[in-house]
Structure formats: structure tokens, C-alpha cells
Design an enzyme around this catalytic site. Structure first.
Site, short mmCIF file in Angstrom:
data_model
loop_
_atom_site.label_atom_id
_atom_site.label_comp_id
_atom_site.label_asym_id
_atom_site.label_seq_id
_atom_site.Cartn_x
_atom_site.Cartn_y
_atom_site.Cartn_z
N CYS A 1 44.65 34.68 27.88
CA CYS A 1 44.42 36.18 27.75
C CYS A 1 44.39 37.51 29.08
O CYS A 1 43.53 36.86 29.91
CB CYS A 1 42.85 35.85 27.68
SG CYS A 1 41.81 37.45 27.30
N CYS B 1 40.98 38.46 30.11
CA CYS B 1 40.38 37.78 31.09
C CYS B 1 41.35 37.72 32.90
O CYS B 1 40.35 36.86 33.65
CB CYS B 1 40.84 35.89 30.63
SG CYS B 1 40.00 36.16 28.21
#
Length: 308
Positions: A69, A72
């Protein structure tokens, strides 16, 4: 000449001492470096399916992320800096890799990444504010989490529903690993793997259905079984009543026999008394028989007299 040799010996000693000091310094740095790194890693705890119940006590800030991600990845440095202040703020900072912990992903219903939860003594709230270190610190220090509505107990991670969701996510991950093993390790085609899973699903469904049928028949028996059961029960009840009636009749018969015997005894005693008072029929003179004989004799005499 001697002074030159002394100079060279002194220089050599200084060089050896310097190299020894540098070696010791490097050793200290190497030994101390991992300790510093480990200390930083200890500030950021990692939550798994095995130790997730630790977050039910105390105050926690938990980040759910995935390595692939991009958002993230951007949050990781900020989250690491925030974890260094966890001890000062009295809060535990943790992270969860949803690719490695699918059960926690289903338990908390993670639909977007990164997702941050605040937990205080088992009460969970979802953080949806700015994602900077200062914002995280003010969220904990000023207790801004009190203004957020907590997650319902129905959807709490320790509820029955979320336990079921966690088991389903673990099952899906297990099926995925099995599919990868069949296709990559054993070389089975993709369609072959699908056929195997379809047969396994059909077989497991049949077994589960059979178990449920047995449970249903045991808990709620069919009408046929109920009728036979009630028939047996009715027959046993009738047999019991019949035995009871027979016992009562036998008791009545015994009472009647006893009464008859009593009556016979009474009648016998009466006859005995009558016989004693009047005499027995055999002992009494038969007056009625003698009188008839006497009349016949007188009649015969009168007829003879008339003929003469």
C-alpha cells in the site's frame, strides 16, 4: 642511530595502540548499534492472531497496513516517530500487517488502508483525523478520543460475530495457500485446482448436511417416530391400567369370597341352631305319612263292609 631506532619503536607502539583503540571503538559501536535498533523496535509492537488479546487492557493506538500500500509506506516513518513518544504519553503503539494476519483483518473489518484504531480498556474507536505525529500526540494527550463514538459491542473484535468473521478470513487465506501450493508446487492446472476445491466443497457440504439432519432428527423427531412413540406409550399405559383393574378385581373377588364364607358360616350356624331346637328331619316322626296310611286302611274297610 640508537635514537632513530627508539623513535621507530615508539612510533610503532603508538600505531599499534591507535589501531587497538579504533578496533575497540568499532566493536563497541557494533555491539551497541543493534541494541539501539532493538530498543526502537520495542517501542512499536507488532500484533498477531496469537497476542491480539493484549490490546484489550490498557491504552493502544493500532495501525493496520499492507506492504504493497503506497499510503501505508508514507505513514510508516511518521508512525515510527510517534511510537518513540508512546512511553511518555502512556500509550502502546502497535501495527498489524493484514497480509500476514488475515484473521485480524476480518476481526476489525478492515476495508481501507491504512486504518488506525484507538483502544482504551477494550473499547475501540476508529481514528479518522490527520495523520501527522503532532496530531497523533494531541489526540492522546488531550484525550480527543473521548469525542468519538465507540464501536458497537456487536462489532467489537471479541464478539461472536467478529470471531466468526476472523475464522472465515483465516479459511479464505488457507484456501489461497492451498491453491498456490497445488498450482505452483505440484504443477496442477488452475482449472484442476478449481475442480478439486469444488469436489471438496461438495463433499464437506454433504457431510455437514448429514450432521445437521441427525441433529434435527434428534432434537425434533418426525411425526412417524412421534406416533410410534406415543403408541408405545399408550399401550404401556393401557397395560398398566389393565393390570391395575385386574388387581382391583382380584381384590374385590377375594373380599366377596370372604363375605360368602362369612355368610355360609352364619347360615350353617343358623341351621345347626334350628336343628338343635326342632330336631333333625330324619329324627322327627313322619306324621303326615302315617295319617294317609290310616285313611287308606279305613277306606278299604268301609268298602269291604259295603260289599258284604
Amino acid at each position: 642511530m640508537a635514537s632513530l631506532q627508539d623513535y621507530k619503536v615508539g612510533a610503532a607502539r603508538k600505531h599499534v595502540i591507535w589501531r587497538t583503540c579504533m578496533f575497540l571503538f568499532c566493536v563497541l559501536v557494533i555491539l551497541k548499534g543493534p541494541q539501539t535498533v532493538l530498543a526502537k523496535k520495542d517501542n512499536l509492537r507488532e500484533i498477531t492472531d496469537g497476542n491480539w488479546e493484549d490490546i484489550l487492557t490498557g491504552e493502544w493506538m493500532i495501525e493496520f497496513f499492507a506492504p504493497w500500500c503506497p499510503a501505508c509506506r508514507q505513514l510508516q516513518p511518521v508512525w515510527g516517530e510517534f511510537s518513540e513518544w508512546g512511553e511518555d504519553l502512556g500509550v502502546n503503539i502497535a501495527k498489524v500487517d493484514v497480509t500476514e494476519q488475515p484473521g485480524l483483518s476480518g476481526r476489525f473489518i478492515i476495508t481501507s488502508l491504512p486504518t488506525i484504531y484507538h483502544c482504551k480498556d477494550g473499547v475501540f474507536r476508529r481514528y479518522q483525523g490527520p495523520r501527522t505525529k503532532d496530531d497523533f500526540m494531541s489526540f492522546i494527550d488531550e484525550k480527543k478520543w473521548q469525542t468519538i463514538e465507540p464501536v458497537s459491542s456487536w462489532f467489537g473484535p471479541s464478539s461472536f460475530m467478529m470471531n466468526t468473521m476472523s475464522a472465515l478470513f483465516k479459511l479464505s487465506m488457507f484456501i489461497r495457500h492451498c491453491h498456490n501450493y497445488l498450482t505452483e508446487q505440484l504443477g496442477i492446472p488452475v482449472w484442476g485446482s478449481y475442480v478439486i476445491f469444488a469436489l471438496a466443497t461438495l463433499f464437506s457440504g454433504l457431510v455437514l448436511g448429514l450432521i445437521l439432519v441427525f441433529i434435527a432428527d434428534f432434537a425434533f423427531p418426525s411425526r412417524r417416530l412421534q406416533s410410534s412413540y406415543y403408541q408405545r406409550k399408550q399401550l404401556s399405559e393401557e397395560a398398566r391400567l389393565r393390570h391395575q383393574i385386574e388387581d382391583e378385581q382380584m381384590a374385590d373377588v377375594e373380599e366377596d369370597d370372604e363375605e360368602d364364607e362369612d355368610e355360609e358360616d352364619e347360615s350353617g350356624s343358623r341351621e345347626d341352631l334350628w336343628r338343635k331346637g326342632r330336631g333333625s328331619p330324619e329324627g322327627r316322626p313322619d306324621t303326615f305319612g302315617d295319617e294317609a296310611l290310616r285313611r287308606r286302611v279305613l277306606a278299604a274297610r268301609q268298602e269291604e263292609e259295603e260289599d258284604t
